[in-house]
Scaffold this active site. Structure first.
Site, PDB file in Angstrom:
ATOM      1  N   HIS A   5     -15.306 -19.561   0.442  1.00  0.00           N
ATOM      2  CA  HIS A   5     -15.288 -18.180  -0.055  1.00  0.00           C
ATOM      3  C   HIS A   5     -13.975 -17.852  -0.765  1.00  0.00           C
ATOM      4  O   HIS A   5     -12.902 -18.227  -0.303  1.00  0.00           O
ATOM      5  CB  HIS A   5     -15.475 -17.243   1.150  1.00  0.00           C
ATOM      6  CG  HIS A   5     -15.502 -15.799   0.796  1.00  0.00           C
ATOM      7  ND1 HIS A   5     -14.684 -14.874   1.401  1.00  0.00           N
ATOM      8  CD2 HIS A   5     -16.259 -15.108  -0.099  1.00  0.00           C
ATOM      9  CE1 HIS A   5     -14.942 -13.671   0.897  1.00  0.00           C
ATOM     10  NE2 HIS A   5     -15.883 -13.793  -0.016  1.00  0.00           N
ATOM     11  N   HIS A  41      -9.840 -11.414  -6.819  1.00  0.00           N
ATOM     12  CA  HIS A  41     -10.567 -10.476  -5.959  1.00  0.00           C
ATOM     13  C   HIS A  41      -9.772  -9.196  -5.773  1.00  0.00           C
ATOM     14  O   HIS A  41     -10.260  -8.105  -6.008  1.00  0.00           O
ATOM     15  CB  HIS A  41     -10.870 -11.125  -4.595  1.00  0.00           C
ATOM     16  CG  HIS A  41     -11.803 -10.315  -3.753  1.00  0.00           C
ATOM     17  ND1 HIS A  41     -11.449  -9.098  -3.191  1.00  0.00           N
ATOM     18  CD2 HIS A  41     -13.084 -10.529  -3.387  1.00  0.00           C
ATOM     19  CE1 HIS A  41     -12.483  -8.613  -2.522  1.00  0.00           C
ATOM     20  NE2 HIS A  41     -13.487  -9.457  -2.619  1.00  0.00           N
TER      21      HIS A  41
END
Length: 273
Positions: A5, A41
């Site tokens: 991830h 992110h």
């Protein structure tokens, strides 16, 4: 598929593969003109993770290409699938097609090397908003126009917004998608989420009348949640700790039923035991 991830810097590709990931997920942010801009992110992100790793988007696919091109010094045979988590929330709905076009041109040049011995990984385009289905059309039509329709064999799809499954199916119909569908379900590791929607997705996958080929659950960091996910019959688990998932897969209860996918396993085919 053990899916690492938030792999947003080139250095992290190796880090996650060494821990046991055979798949990675990368966040893609867009500028105001719908160009893919950074692999980033930002905060907030999963608990226990540094949210600030990043690369310019033009650079990341080159690093990824090296990691997935046999013969390259950076080649990692295990890495076979890459999910691009497309952060299209910053775009207007009417920019989705352009975003698909620009992403396709970028990957064609920097990842697929214009079809000349580029990276071999399968790619999943993950879109958070059903209204942005035209991104898929823009992507596909661009590869066709550029004379590389064959590369679409390597491209699959996901809508990541945890929408009702019938609504997801409708969006795919609008986009003209009839295969290569991964269905995600999940939430940040800071919060709990049950498996009820995962089970609905698995039921669709196994119905014989499915539009879903594979189901993955995110973000799973604990052994207990890993076991629950495997018991629910998922194909992939997205995690911050690939070694945890690999350990559970080695437990007696799972060893005979599951194995880690290799390049020869077609990620677009529904698994039939």
């Amino acid at each position: 598929w053990i899916m690492g991830h938030m792999v947003n810097s080139i250095a992290q590709i190796d880090e996650f593969v060494k821990l046991g990931a055979n798949s990675t997920e990368t966040d893609v942010s867009f500028d105001k003109q719908a160009n893919p801009e950074y692999t980033y992110h930002g905060t907030p992100c999963d608990c226990g993770r540094d949210c600030l790793h990043w690369e310019n988007f033009n650079d990341f696919p080159k690093g990824l290409r090296k990691a997935t091109t046999p013969g390259d010094s950076k080649y990692r045979e295990k890495l076979i699938l890459v999910v691009f988590d497309l952060k299209t929330g910053s775009l207007y709905d009417n920019q989705a097609y352009d975003a698909g076009t620009k992403l396709a041109k970028n990957l064609l040049e920097h990842y697929w090397n214009n079809g000349n011995n580029g990276g071999r990984a399968y790619i999943v385009l993950s879109i958070p908003n059903l209204n942005h289905y035209k991104l898929i059309e823009g992507f596909k039509e661009t590869l066709k126009k550029e004379g590389h329709e064959d590369l679409l064999e390597k491209v699959g799809h996901d809508f990541s917004g945890n929408d009702d499954i019938p609504d997801v199916e409708k969006a795919y119909k609008k986009a003209g998608v009839t295969g290569h569908v991964w269905q995600s379900d999940g939430i940040t590791n800071c919060l709990l989420r049950g498996l009820s929607r995962v089970k609905l997705a698995v039921a669709n996958r196994d119905s014989g009348n499915e539009f879903i080929n594979k189901v993955y659950y995110w973000t799973v960091d604990k052994r207990s949640t890993t076991r629950d996910s495997l018991d629910a019959g998922v194909d992939g688990i997205m995690t911050n700790y690939p070694d945890v998932i690999a350990d559970v897969l080695n437990e007696a209860a799972y060893k005979k039923k599951f194995r880690v996918a290799t390049y020869d396993d077609n990620p677009w085919e529904t698994f039939k035991p």
